[in-house]
Scaffold this motif. Sequence first.
Motif, PDB file in Angstrom:
ATOM      1  N   ALA A   1       4.254   2.724   4.380  1.00  0.00           N
ATOM      2  CA  ALA A   1       2.925   2.456   4.914  1.00  0.00           C
ATOM      3  C   ALA A   1       2.854   2.833   6.393  1.00  0.00           C
ATOM      4  CB  ALA A   1       2.563   0.985   4.726  1.00  0.00           C
ATOM      5  N   ILE A   2       3.975   2.630   7.094  1.00  0.00           N
ATOM      6  CA  ILE A   2       3.972   2.956   8.522  1.00  0.00           C
ATOM      7  C   ILE A   2       4.187   4.448   8.739  1.00  0.00           C
ATOM      8  CG2 ILE A   2       5.173   2.579  10.705  1.00  0.00           C
ATOM      9  CD1 ILE A   2       6.014  -0.186   9.406  1.00  0.00           C
ATOM     10  N   LEU A   3       5.129   5.029   7.977  1.00  0.00           N
ATOM     11  CA  LEU A   3       5.559   6.388   8.284  1.00  0.00           C
ATOM     12  C   LEU A   3       4.772   7.484   7.567  1.00  0.00           C
ATOM     13  CD1 LEU A   3       9.425   5.832   8.377  1.00  0.00           C
ATOM     14  CD2 LEU A   3       7.830   5.964  10.285  1.00  0.00           C
ATOM     15  N   LYS A   4       4.000   7.128   6.546  1.00  0.00           N
ATOM     16  CA  LYS A   4       3.337   8.198   5.783  1.00  0.00           C
ATOM     17  C   LYS A   4       2.163   8.797   6.555  1.00  0.00           C
ATOM     18  CE  LYS A   4      -0.380   6.108   3.130  1.00  0.00           C
ATOM     19  NZ  LYS A   4      -0.722   5.037   4.035  1.00  0.00           N
ATOM     20  N   ASP A   5       1.545   7.981   7.437  1.00  0.00           N
ATOM     21  CA  ASP A   5       0.420   8.478   8.207  1.00  0.00           C
ATOM     22  C   ASP A   5       0.950   9.272   9.404  1.00  0.00           C
ATOM     23  OD1 ASP A   5      -2.054   8.880   9.303  1.00  0.00           O
ATOM     24  OD2 ASP A   5      -2.013   6.995  10.422  1.00  0.00           O
ATOM     25  N   LYS A   6       0.498  10.533   9.500  1.00  0.00           N
ATOM     26  CA  LYS A   6       1.044  11.417  10.525  1.00  0.00           C
ATOM     27  C   LYS A   6       0.778  10.855  11.920  1.00  0.00           C
ATOM     28  CE  LYS A   6       0.775  16.132  12.145  1.00  0.00           C
ATOM     29  NZ  LYS A   6      -0.400  16.928  12.467  1.00  0.00           N
ATOM     30  N   LYS A   7      -0.454  10.361  12.127  1.00  0.00           N
ATOM     31  CA  LYS A   7      -0.804   9.871  13.458  1.00  0.00           C
ATOM     32  C   LYS A   7       0.091   8.701  13.866  1.00  0.00           C
ATOM     33  CE  LYS A   7      -5.649  11.167  13.871  1.00  0.00           C
ATOM     34  NZ  LYS A   7      -6.985  10.684  13.502  1.00  0.00           N
TER      35      LYS A   7
ATOM     36  N   ALA B   1      12.231  -3.111  -2.582  1.00  0.00           N
ATOM     37  CA  ALA B   1      11.000  -2.415  -2.963  1.00  0.00           C
ATOM     38  C   ALA B   1       9.903  -2.648  -1.925  1.00  0.00           C
ATOM     39  CB  ALA B   1      10.526  -2.892  -4.337  1.00  0.00           C
ATOM     40  N   LEU B   2       9.772  -3.904  -1.506  1.00  0.00           N
ATOM     41  CA  LEU B   2       8.736  -4.220  -0.522  1.00  0.00           C
ATOM     42  C   LEU B   2       9.027  -3.537   0.812  1.00  0.00           C
ATOM     43  CD1 LEU B   2       6.203  -5.782   0.226  1.00  0.00           C
ATOM     44  CD2 LEU B   2       7.645  -7.707   0.865  1.00  0.00           C
ATOM     45  N   ALA B   3      10.320  -3.566   1.211  1.00  0.00           N
ATOM     46  CA  ALA B   3      10.677  -2.946   2.486  1.00  0.00           C
ATOM     47  C   ALA B   3      10.365  -1.461   2.471  1.00  0.00           C
ATOM     48  CB  ALA B   3      12.163  -3.178   2.788  1.00  0.00           C
ATOM     49  N   ILE B   4      10.657  -0.805   1.318  1.00  0.00           N
ATOM     50  CA  ILE B   4      10.369   0.626   1.222  1.00  0.00           C
ATOM     51  C   ILE B   4       8.871   0.876   1.314  1.00  0.00           C
ATOM     52  CG2 ILE B   4      10.426   2.608  -0.344  1.00  0.00           C
ATOM     53  CD1 ILE B   4      13.148   1.619  -1.294  1.00  0.00           C
ATOM     54  N   LYS B   5       8.117   0.040   0.629  1.00  0.00           N
ATOM     55  CA  LYS B   5       6.659   0.174   0.666  1.00  0.00           C
ATOM     56  C   LYS B   5       6.140   0.016   2.096  1.00  0.00           C
ATOM     57  CE  LYS B   5       2.799  -2.420   0.796  1.00  0.00           C
ATOM     58  NZ  LYS B   5       2.653  -3.586   1.594  1.00  0.00           N
ATOM     59  N   GLU B   6       6.701  -0.967   2.816  1.00  0.00           N
ATOM     60  CA  GLU B   6       6.273  -1.206   4.195  1.00  0.00           C
ATOM     61  C   GLU B   6       6.595  -0.012   5.094  1.00  0.00           C
ATOM     62  OE1 GLU B   6       4.682  -3.785   5.700  1.00  0.00           O
ATOM     63  OE2 GLU B   6       4.337  -4.626   3.715  1.00  0.00           O
ATOM     64  N   LEU B   7       7.825   0.503   4.930  1.00  0.00           N
ATOM     65  CA  LEU B   7       8.225   1.660   5.734  1.00  0.00           C
ATOM     66  C   LEU B   7       7.313   2.843   5.459  1.00  0.00           C
ATOM     67  CD1 LEU B   7      12.124   1.761   5.764  1.00  0.00           C
ATOM     68  CD2 LEU B   7      10.610   1.861   7.733  1.00  0.00           C
TER      69      LEU B   7
ATOM     70  N   GLU C   1      -3.254  -5.808   6.041  1.00  0.00           N
ATOM     71  CA  GLU C   1      -3.330  -6.092   4.603  1.00  0.00           C
ATOM     72  C   GLU C   1      -4.353  -7.175   4.309  1.00  0.00           C
ATOM     73  OE1 GLU C   1      -0.438  -5.781   1.843  1.00  0.00           O
ATOM     74  OE2 GLU C   1       1.202  -5.214   3.186  1.00  0.00           O
ATOM     75  N   ARG C   2      -4.459  -8.135   5.244  1.00  0.00           N
ATOM     76  CA  ARG C   2      -5.467  -9.173   5.027  1.00  0.00           C
ATOM     77  C   ARG C   2      -6.867  -8.565   5.029  1.00  0.00           C
ATOM     78  NH1 ARG C   2      -3.427 -14.349   5.014  1.00  0.00           N
ATOM     79  NH2 ARG C   2      -1.907 -14.790   6.632  1.00  0.00           N
TER      80      ARG C   2
END
Lengths: 372, 377
Positions: A18-24, A10-16, A203-204
């Motif tokens: 977070a990186i890939l959802k932003d187009k830029k 679940a965490l890995a999917i969330k991390e991926l 995240e911090r």
Amino acid sequence: MGSSLQRIIALAIKELLAILKDKKSRIVLIGPPIAQLLVFGYAATFDLNHIPLAVYNEDRGAPSRELVARVTGSPHFELVGYIDHDAQIAPLIDDKDVLMVLHIGPHFSEALKLGNTAHPQLIVDGRNSNTALLALGYIRSIFTEFNIEWAENHGQRGPPAILKIRPWYNENLVSLWFIVPGIVGLLTLVVTTIVTGLSVAREREAGTFDQLLVTPLRPVEILIGKSVPGVLIGLVEGSFILFMAVYWFEVPLRGSVGALYLGMFLFLLSAVGIGLMISSLAVTQQQGILGAFLFLVPSVILSGFATPISNMPEVVQYLTYINPMRYYMVILRGVFLEGDSAELLVHQYWPMAIIAVVTLALAGWLFRHRMN
Amino acid sequence: MTPAAASFMRLRGMIRKESLQILRDPSSIAIAFVMPLVLLLLFGYGVSLDAKHIPLAMVVEQPDSKTASLVGAFNRSDYFNPLSFDSIQDAQKALDLREVFGIVWLRNDFSQNLMSQDSAPIGVIVNGVDANKARITTGYIQGVWQAWFESYAASKGVKLSQPVALEPRIWFNAAVRSTDFLVPGLIAVIMTLIGAMLTSMVVAREWERGTMEALMVTPIRIGELVIGKLAPYFILGMGGMLMSVVMALWLFDVPLRGSFWLLSAASALFMLVSLGMGLLISVVARNQFVAGQLSLIVTFLPAFILSGFIFQISAMPEPIQVITHLIPARYYVAILQTLFLAGDIWPIVLANSAALLVMMVIFLGIAWRKTHKRLDA
């Protein structure tokens, strides 16, 4: 145990996401590495062809014309023009119109016919010392061949023969074969550092890392969850660049692909470990970026990517032992060109494994202990 | 109060605010001074193309006085670190294991064939993986062999004819020291990093924290905002620049043959280009994550590989040469290498400065316009 795996996934999917959802940031991860591979693969070359050269020949005899013809006929040199007085030399060299000027004095042919030694001058632009040395080497071998033939044709005992030198592994000494496998390492490193270098710092800054810490996730699980995206993205990009190296640049892949992937995996783990460590040390994203830079730049310089490690002073050579990229470069070039198998590369694998374990453990420890 | 005086006051306020921000967050000062220090030390000592003590396997199948004399010549050379092997198989194994970089093989007929005309009686193998190092090593081996053979022939009273003896004159770097060529280029690479790093996060940070909107509602104009943001970083960057030049001169003993003032002027121009690039990145990216990624990608590797700092631009394929024109560091590297090693050669300095000036106008112009658009939106 099952639930632990679920949490990590679940965490890995969330991390991926977070990186890939932003187009830029998606564009930044995919576009530049491909463009850079294509540009750098061709740009990073030490091979010299068509070295611009001017000839200043004051001699009108046949031998000098023969010598000039040999130089200008070589694929290494390109004749820019003939000049006819001294004052023309400096501007040509100064303004980089030519790399070298061959100056043959008026008594060249006469000296040769009398059996004396003629001393033509070669003025070389030394601003790029490597180019100057290589170009000088090419000219020297043309001159030596000329000498040997002249001596033979005139019944004299000629100068020592040119050694026949056989290069192994890269028989035609193509720089591209050396550089492109290096670029595989270079670009994977950049991408992985970018992905992981900011993941904790961001995240911090947003305060969500504290939330993550109070979830049932254990630090080890957070560590694994945060490492997976970096390793995955690195593997995908690394494979793509490998594919391009073999099928686009046509660098021979002579060794075992398994040995290469074992190296890539260990390299990614250590790069991710360092990235996460930097990221958990950083309080702000700016510090994270700064840290990523401070890691990335020396790693590239001290990896042997462009200049050999053996040329470095001893102290600096010791420093390279903590650089995972150093080992990966040997693996890449070993497998590609030298046809290495995994056994031959054991001494490259274990240092990376140690670096990975140490940095990942430190990163995990820093998750909890670096809080203000 | 006149408009000019008001503008000056706003500008002063802006510069003061940015300066305070720099002083309170030491990371900018670290970027400007600690980074060049560390990088120049690492690069200056770490990047070298001068090979020394190359491990070389010597295989002598039938040792006698002649082979001993030739091996001695290799031993005395500073370039090589010869290791003796009993058979060519052992030597080849060592080459495979990367324990040696090359093999010099004196076969058992070496001494008989030594004076024969046709070919050299030694076999040489080098590891060709690093083509450049292989070529340089080959040249050194050839040099040792020729020098040895000439002195051997002379000792036997054999006169070797040498119809043509080349006299090379290497201008600007007579000792062909790669440090002299690399350190000026390094300054350009490092300054590209620092200039872009300093500014790329600055504006992005203001957007992210929401303080940009606060700035927007003040009477400050876009031009004043841009200048106010740049001025303190410009001074910081020039400080780092000066430090790098001092290190180049006194630590790495690179000569400065051109004028210091010309160097400063060109550096100021380049600093503006590189700050402008950083500012543009941060205006476009609007968040620190993307700004950081972008500045990593567009600064370091292109400046390292495409600027002519280490790889000669004229040796690249034509289309790649065209692309290098987009890299500001390319022009600055050319200026630096010329000013340090050759002197004030105006055609080179002027042409490259003109290119930098154009880039500065473009970068700052776009950054200025983009900021303006965001205000309207």
